[in-house]
Each structure stands twice: as C-alpha cells, then as structure tokens.
Motif scaffolding. Structure first.
Motif, PDB file in Angstrom:
ATOM      1  N   MET A   1      12.987 -43.214 -26.905  1.00 31.15           N
ATOM      2  CA  MET A   1      12.970 -41.828 -27.342  1.00 31.15           C
ATOM      3  C   MET A   1      12.392 -41.687 -28.743  1.00 31.15           C
ATOM      4  O   MET A   1      12.432 -42.600 -29.561  1.00 31.15           O
ATOM      5  CB  MET A   1      14.386 -41.247 -27.323  1.00 31.15           C
ATOM      6  N   SER A   2      11.866 -40.475 -29.021  1.00 30.38           N
ATOM      7  CA  SER A   2      11.401 -40.147 -30.369  1.00 30.38           C
ATOM      8  C   SER A   2      12.575 -40.138 -31.330  1.00 30.38           C
ATOM      9  O   SER A   2      13.703 -39.786 -30.954  1.00 30.38           O
ATOM     10  CB  SER A   2      10.718 -38.774 -30.361  1.00 30.38           C
ATOM     11  N   VAL A   3      12.324 -40.491 -32.590  1.00 31.26           N
ATOM     12  CA  VAL A   3      13.405 -40.486 -33.582  1.00 31.26           C
ATOM     13  C   VAL A   3      13.977 -39.079 -33.764  1.00 31.26           C
ATOM     14  O   VAL A   3      15.119 -38.924 -34.199  1.00 31.26           O
ATOM     15  CB  VAL A   3      12.914 -41.017 -34.944  1.00 31.26           C
ATOM     16  N   GLY A   4      13.215 -38.059 -33.388  1.00 35.76           N
ATOM     17  CA  GLY A   4      13.697 -36.691 -33.523  1.00 35.76           C
ATOM     18  C   GLY A   4      14.885 -36.374 -32.656  1.00 35.76           C
ATOM     19  O   GLY A   4      15.531 -35.336 -32.838  1.00 35.76           O
TER      20      GLY A   4
ATOM     21  N   SER B   1      11.217 -36.907 -40.168  1.00 40.64           N
ATOM     22  CA  SER B   1      10.254 -37.532 -39.254  1.00 40.64           C
ATOM     23  C   SER B   1       8.986 -37.949 -39.986  1.00 40.64           C
ATOM     24  O   SER B   1       8.424 -39.021 -39.726  1.00 40.64           O
ATOM     25  CB  SER B   1       9.901 -36.572 -38.115  1.00 40.64           C
ATOM     26  N   GLU B   2       8.534 -37.113 -40.912  1.00 46.23           N
ATOM     27  CA  GLU B   2       7.332 -37.443 -41.673  1.00 46.23           C
ATOM     28  C   GLU B   2       7.566 -38.641 -42.583  1.00 46.23           C
ATOM     29  O   GLU B   2       6.694 -39.520 -42.701  1.00 46.23           O
ATOM     30  CB  GLU B   2       6.900 -36.236 -42.502  1.00 46.23           C
TER      31      GLU B   2
ATOM     32  N   ARG C   1       7.516 -41.619 -40.366  1.00 43.32           N
ATOM     33  CA  ARG C   1       6.156 -41.904 -39.895  1.00 43.32           C
ATOM     34  C   ARG C   1       5.380 -42.713 -40.927  1.00 43.32           C
ATOM     35  O   ARG C   1       4.588 -43.601 -40.578  1.00 43.32           O
ATOM     36  CB  ARG C   1       5.432 -40.585 -39.606  1.00 43.32           C
TER      37      ARG C   1
ATOM     38  N   HIS D   1       8.159 -44.112 -35.237  1.00 42.80           N
ATOM     39  CA  HIS D   1       8.034 -42.913 -34.413  1.00 42.80           C
ATOM     40  C   HIS D   1       9.118 -42.852 -33.344  1.00 42.80           C
ATOM     41  O   HIS D   1       9.521 -41.772 -32.929  1.00 42.80           O
ATOM     42  CB  HIS D   1       6.666 -42.869 -33.731  1.00 42.80           C
ATOM     43  N   THR D   2       9.557 -43.992 -32.865  1.00 41.33           N
ATOM     44  CA  THR D   2      10.551 -44.054 -31.799  1.00 41.33           C
ATOM     45  C   THR D   2      11.821 -44.725 -32.300  1.00 41.33           C
ATOM     46  O   THR D   2      11.830 -45.385 -33.357  1.00 41.33           O
ATOM     47  CB  THR D   2      10.018 -44.848 -30.595  1.00 41.33           C
TER      48      THR D   2
ATOM     49  N   GLU E   1      11.344 -48.472 -32.638  1.00 44.95           N
ATOM     50  CA  GLU E   1      10.737 -48.871 -33.915  1.00 44.95           C
ATOM     51  C   GLU E   1      11.735 -48.747 -35.056  1.00 44.95           C
ATOM     52  O   GLU E   1      11.726 -49.550 -35.996  1.00 44.95           O
ATOM     53  CB  GLU E   1       9.502 -48.010 -34.183  1.00 44.95           C
TER      54      GLU E   1
END
Length: 447
Positions: free
Chosen positions: A190-193, A203-204, A207, A212-213, A216
């Motif tokens: 899943m996305s970190v969001g 998120s930025e 990044r 991103h995930t 990661e």
C-alpha cells in the motif's frame, strides 16, 4: 496489538448522498451530489453513481457540475443525517459499551465487550474468523434495517489502524476481516498515504528519501524517520508501518474545539455586514457549546480573502465562557486588525480551550464588557442576508394541500417541489410562487 481481531470499524457508504436517495425515491440509482450549491460551494459527498464521473468530496461544486451536469445537486440536511447517525450509534452501543464515533457516519467498536444478541447471534468468538464474518454480516443487515436501507462497509482487525484500513478495501457494502499475523503483509504494497497522519506534506518528505509504499517505509530506520519528520511523528510512523497500534477504543472522545464557518457566493466588503455575520456565527457556536455543556477560553476567527489566502487570529480570555456576547465581541475585535477591503469569501468563528464549567470573572463589575473584549462602534445590522436561500434544492418543505416534499429548484419567483418521501414511490412535481402562503420550509418557522 491484540492477539485477536476484536476491533471493528464501520463506515456508512456515501452517507449524506445515501440518506438523500433513501428519502427521495426519484433519485435512487442516479448521481447525487451533496454540498454547497453556489459557485463557490464544495462537494461534501457524492453518490457512487456520481463518482463514476470523477466527482468526489472536497471538489469545487462548479467542477462537479462540469463533470456530471445531470446530477442532482442538493443542500445538506444535517437534521436528517444526525437522526440517521443516532440510529446507527444506538445500535452499536446496544452491542458494546465501547463505541468510539469518529463522525456521523463512522465509528470503532470494541468486540471484546460485545453482546452479539442485538444482531441476532447467540455468540461471538473474536479468535474465530468465521464467527467474526458472521457477526459483521449480521451487523450490516441490522444497520440496513434501522436506517431504512443504508449500507456500511466493515473492517475487523487486531488494531484500530488495520480495522479502519480494512473497511475501505471493499467499498461499498464491503466486509473485510484481517486475521492476526497477516497485518504487515496487507500493508506492504500500500501507499504510505494509507497510514493516519500521512498527508500531502508528509508524503512529499518521504518521497524525497525514496519512500512511496509501506514496504519501502519498512526499510527506513526509526532514527532517519525522526530526522525527516520529527520525533513524535517519526516514531509513530515507524510503529504503524509495522502494524503496531495499541490505541484503545475510547467511548468518550474529548472535543478540542467547536466552530462554525460559512462560504459566501459574493465577496463581502461591508464592515458592518461582516461584523453581523460574525455575531450570527457566535450565536451558533454558543448553541453548540451549551448543548455539549462546555465553555471555552480561546476564540478564533478564520477569514478567507478574495484571493483564497486564509488568515486566522485568536484571543484567549481570562476565563472560560459560553456567552454569545463575549464570543461575538472578541471575534469582532479580531476582525478589526485585518484588511478586508479586497473582499471576504469565507468567515469562521471557533472556540477552543474547552472546559465543562464556566468561571465567572470574580473581579468584573456589572455593566461594561471586559477590557480585552471591545464593543463595536456601531450597532450590528439586523437585516443580514441569509447564508443559504430559503428554498435551496433538496430541503424539506410542506404544502397545506399537497403534503410534504422537497425542493427541486427555485428561481425567478417560483419554487418547484417534488412531493415524495422514503415510503412512497417517485412523486409528482409541482411549481408554486415563492410567496405561496400554503408552502413552507421545514427548516424555518411557519409563516
């Protein structure tokens, strides 16, 4: 984390729009958008039929109209939403004493203290996935029954983090049980969001360090996250990426502030008008404070200018208050320090520093207002424009001859009404003069 999947999260699907479709049979199966209907309005909720066209919450209403011009655009009916929410929360509390509402349409339920009887089951075993699925399915059926057909998506897991994520995996009308031991595998792709507290800014920052995930994120040390995000946020994110969340279900969530804000169809520049609008908001804030038996010490004014820049100003009083005069005059004094000559598109008044008591100022004398609350130089005008027109699309009305219905549209001295309810089929449409003495809005006193 708990060893059993004993925390449930329920999220009612497209809640505002679903209530509108329930109460307005002619809109069932059709795109419905609820929110501000003016040129500067914002979408609060879109039905799934409208989401097909790319309409979503927080989208400007004018953009939603461009994407889905044939949708029904309706003014929110908060009384109907609150009544429906109360039915759902009452059902949840009959099942478990530990219910934590997050909003009108979602809540956590602690199943360790649950009695499955109210949904028709004799037993519930949180260690048995099949038992949990049977319970969740019975709960969803009970929600549909008490609300007149609304659906909800349910997630069940060993923590609040995973239960909330699970409820969003199979919308609408979904049911997902995350079995203990599978939490990290679920999160990895899943996305970190998906993790609470990870918004656009976080998120930025992630990044920039190649994250991103969640997978990661798992490769980043706690020290690096602390350097990137700060101590509290970095440590919390490090734990949640590993599905570690020991937050309890809290049945009494403490309110941090009470506020009211309105967006206007035209930019307001008249100072007396702005002060009057602030006074009206102060009264509404006071009503909410008193309903919750609260008072507050800090008054905040929010102003969004014509160029979309947003300013906030706050003032802390000497003691908590729930008096509209004090809150209103404090907010007006904050306005005095701002240059609003370019026009104001949004105003908001809020109160924080809440307490469940009111401390009278022992050193204050009767008569003048306290020194730190300045009275206006001139009386506030009483002929203020309504923030919302009396016959906005979607509001409930009643006609002496034709009964109850809802506003289809209005303009040029005419209001068009569709007479139907949740218990009827699609109703007939009729038009009346705006000043028809037999027609009245159910959101204002009878004329």
């Amino acid at each position: 984390m708990r060893s059993a999947a004993s925390i449930l999260h329920i999220d009612l699907d497209a809640f505002y729009a679903a209530v509108e479709q329930r109460d307005k049979p002619s809109l069932r199966g059709k795109p419905v958008v609820v929110g501000g209907i003016g040129g500067r309005g914002v979408v609060a909720t879109a039905s799934y039929e409208a989401r097909v066209f790319g309409v979503h919450s927080a989208m400007p209403s004018h953009e939603a109209r461009r994407r889905c011009p044939y949708a029904a655009f309706l003014t929110p009916r908060f009384a109907a939403y609150q009544e429906t929410s109360a039915q759902v929360m009452g059902l949840l509390r009959s099942i478990s004493p530990l219910v934590e509402p997050l909003s009108l349409d979602e809540a956590f339920v602690d199943l360790e203290a649950a009695d499955p009887g109210p949904v028709g089951l004799a037993t519930l075993d949180p260690t048995d996935p099949d038992s949990l699925r049977a319970f969740a399915a019975a709960l969803k059926a009970a929600v549909a029954e008490v609300t007149g057909g609304l659906t909800g998506s349910v997630g069940v897991a060993s923590s609040k983090l995973l239960a909330k994520i699970a409820s969003d995996l199979d919308k609408p009308d979904g049911l997902v049980v995350v079995e203990p031991g599978s939490e990290t595998d679920l999160l990895r792709p899943m996305s970190v969001g998906v993790i609470p507290g990870v918004g656009p800014a976080t998120s930025e920052r992630l990044r920039r360090i190649g994250v991103h995930t969640v997978d990661e994120l798992l490769g980043v040390t706690e020290d690096e996250l602390v350097r990137t995000l700060g101590q509290a946020h970095g440590r919390a994110l490090h734990q949640m990426a590993r599905a570690r969340d020991d937050r309890a279900v809290e049945p009494e969530r403490e309110a941090k502030s009470v506020s009211i804000e309105d967006t206007y169809d035209v930019d307001h520049v008249d100072r007396r008008l702005l002060e009057g609008l602030i006074e009206r908001q102060a009264v509404k804030v006071t009503e909410r404070l008193r309903a919750a038996r609260l008072s507050g010490r800090t008054v905040t004014l929010k102003v969004r200018m014509h160029d979309f820049s947003t300013l906030t100003r706050s003032s802390t009083l000497r003691s908590p208050t729930d008096e509209p005069r004090v809150i209103g005059t404090t907010a007006r004094s904050l306005l005095a320090d701002l240059d609003t000559s370019g026009g104001v598109r949004l105003l908001g008044v809020g109160v924080s520093g809440l307490a469940d008591w009111v401390q009278e100022d022992l050193f204050a004398e009767e008569g003048p207002a306290p020194d730190d609350v300045a009275e206006p130089d001139s009386p506030v005008p009483t002929d203020l424009p309504e923030v919302r027109p009396p016959y906005s699309p979607g509001v409930d009305v009643e006609h002496d001859q034709h009964g109850r219905g809802w506003v289809w549209g209005s303009g040029r001295g005419v209001v068009t009404v569709r007479f139907e309810s949740a218990d009827t089929g699609p109703g007939r449409v009729m038009s009346f003069p705006l000043d028809d003495p037999e027609l009245r809005s159910l959101h204002r006193p009878r004329r």
